[in-house]
Write a protein that holds these residues in place. Sequence first.
Motif, PDB file in Angstrom:
ATOM      1  N   UNK A   1       0.829  -1.208   0.000  1.00  0.00           N
ATOM      2  CA  UNK A   1       0.000   0.000   0.000  1.00  0.00           C
ATOM      3  C   UNK A   1       0.864   1.259   0.000  1.00  0.00           C
ATOM      4  N   UNK A   2       0.237   2.391  -0.208  1.00  0.00           N
ATOM      5  CA  UNK A   2       0.949   3.656  -0.319  1.00  0.00           C
ATOM      6  C   UNK A   2       1.569   4.076   1.013  1.00  0.00           C
ATOM      7  N   UNK A   3       2.690   4.798   0.975  1.00  0.00           N
ATOM      8  CA  UNK A   3       3.371   5.198   2.212  1.00  0.00           C
ATOM      9  C   UNK A   3       2.482   5.926   3.205  1.00  0.00           C
ATOM     10  N   UNK A   4       1.699   6.908   2.701  1.00  0.00           N
ATOM     11  CA  UNK A   4       0.876   7.669   3.625  1.00  0.00           C
ATOM     12  C   UNK A   4      -0.184   6.805   4.296  1.00  0.00           C
ATOM     13  N   UNK A   5      -0.612   5.743   3.605  1.00  0.00           N
ATOM     14  CA  UNK A   5      -1.603   4.832   4.175  1.00  0.00           C
ATOM     15  C   UNK A   5      -0.959   3.946   5.244  1.00  0.00           C
ATOM     16  N   UNK A   6       0.242   3.430   4.933  1.00  0.00           N
ATOM     17  CA  UNK A   6       0.960   2.602   5.905  1.00  0.00           C
ATOM     18  C   UNK A   6       1.237   3.381   7.186  1.00  0.00           C
ATOM     19  N   UNK A   7       1.717   4.623   7.025  1.00  0.00           N
ATOM     20  CA  UNK A   7       2.005   5.477   8.185  1.00  0.00           C
ATOM     21  C   UNK A   7       0.727   5.742   8.973  1.00  0.00           C
ATOM     22  N   UNK A   8      -0.351   6.033   8.264  1.00  0.00           N
ATOM     23  CA  UNK A   8      -1.627   6.318   8.931  1.00  0.00           C
ATOM     24  C   UNK A   8      -2.117   5.108   9.720  1.00  0.00           C
ATOM     25  N   UNK A   9      -1.973   3.911   9.140  1.00  0.00           N
ATOM     26  CA  UNK A   9      -2.379   2.692   9.846  1.00  0.00           C
ATOM     27  C   UNK A   9      -1.623   2.564  11.164  1.00  0.00           C
ATOM     28  N   UNK A  10      -0.311   2.806  11.120  1.00  0.00           N
ATOM     29  CA  UNK A  10       0.491   2.667  12.341  1.00  0.00           C
ATOM     30  C   UNK A  10       0.039   3.638  13.419  1.00  0.00           C
ATOM     31  N   UNK A  11      -0.241   4.866  13.030  1.00  0.00           N
ATOM     32  CA  UNK A  11      -0.606   5.868  14.034  1.00  0.00           C
ATOM     33  C   UNK A  11      -2.057   5.778  14.472  1.00  0.00           C
TER      34      UNK A  11
END
Length: 390
Positions: A269-279
């Motif tokens: 998945x896209x970077x911003x989505x991966x980061x959002x999932x983590x946070x």
Amino acid sequence: MKSRWIYVVFGIVIFICLGTVYSWSIFRKPLENMMGLSSVESSLPFMFFLTFYSLLMPVGGKLVAKHSPRNVLIFGGILVGLGWILASFSEGLWQLVLTYGVVAGSGVGIAYGIPISVVSKWFNEKKGLALGVLIAGFGLSPFVTAPLAKKLITSYGVFPAFRILGMAFLLLITLLSIPFKFPKDSGFESDSNDGSTSPRQMLKNKKFYALWFCFMASTFIGLMIIGITAPFGEEVIGIDEKTMPILTAIFSAFNGIGRPLFGLLSDIILPQVTISVSYVLVILSSLLLAYTHSPISFVVSFSLFWLTFGGWLAMAPYLTSKFFGNKYQSQNYGIVFTAYGFGAIFGNLSAGIIKDLFGSYKYVVYPIALLAIIAVVVANVYLRVNENVR
């Protein structure tokens, strides 16, 4: 192509050696008893280790630009082994800080980025997964090194344990470093013309500062949580002190699992989505602890805290490579990794300040949630990647 996995396998063992810093708690009590140290004093070698580990990462990146990854990795391994061995002869706290904290910590800083850089260059596809599996060795190190260190301390004493481990690290890292090389050294297609961003150019790019902030936030939260896991469980939740080591082992497993898991997600998945999932997981965990202090909520929330922190240690090098290319990966990630040092120092200090001001660690969930919300916004504004570019 299959032979490239040898770098992942050997790198895991090297990271298990380097990640023994996460087993520091095993040494603290014996050192406090033997040297008459307070809890604050016994934390200083660990804090100096993390600080120099972070500060020397860019140095490792610069060295590998001029020398072979094998030689830089061996050099870092020699410092790690020497630091542990010299620590075994310490007669006072500051000798321990200098040998273990400065020398061994510097060695880990120099060596840490080399396997990551080598694997990044060998894996153009499945890079996130490969990096996640590789770095899992660092997070899972306590499963191997903590029981080993405990047995050595019980059998021989705390300082002989330092010496034995140091000699083992020196031998293992040196031998396993020998095969490490970049693809171009073996005729593999070079990525020298991949449009990579140099460190100087990266420092002018908004994406760097956004990535640095998001990584810092995850480290701030993760190392704060790791540092207070036992007291939070015992003082806030009321968990028996005999149960906490078992729960801490479970949390460590989540820390290790988070690395290949979020590495794989980064491939998909896209970077911003991966980061959002983590946070989002961090925010949900904070809210859960804010409204209930049951043992179940504690286990679920802290498992997710440790999971996402581990995940970021795979995501950060992957995203550095994705945004700024492979050519300068070692130097660029070394600079990005300074966020780890900042988060380590201020995350631990903030937890203590909150405890002193409010009388309980339970209030840490509020700044954690706020920082996670800010990081989600930053990622979705500055770290967006086009849907067609993955």
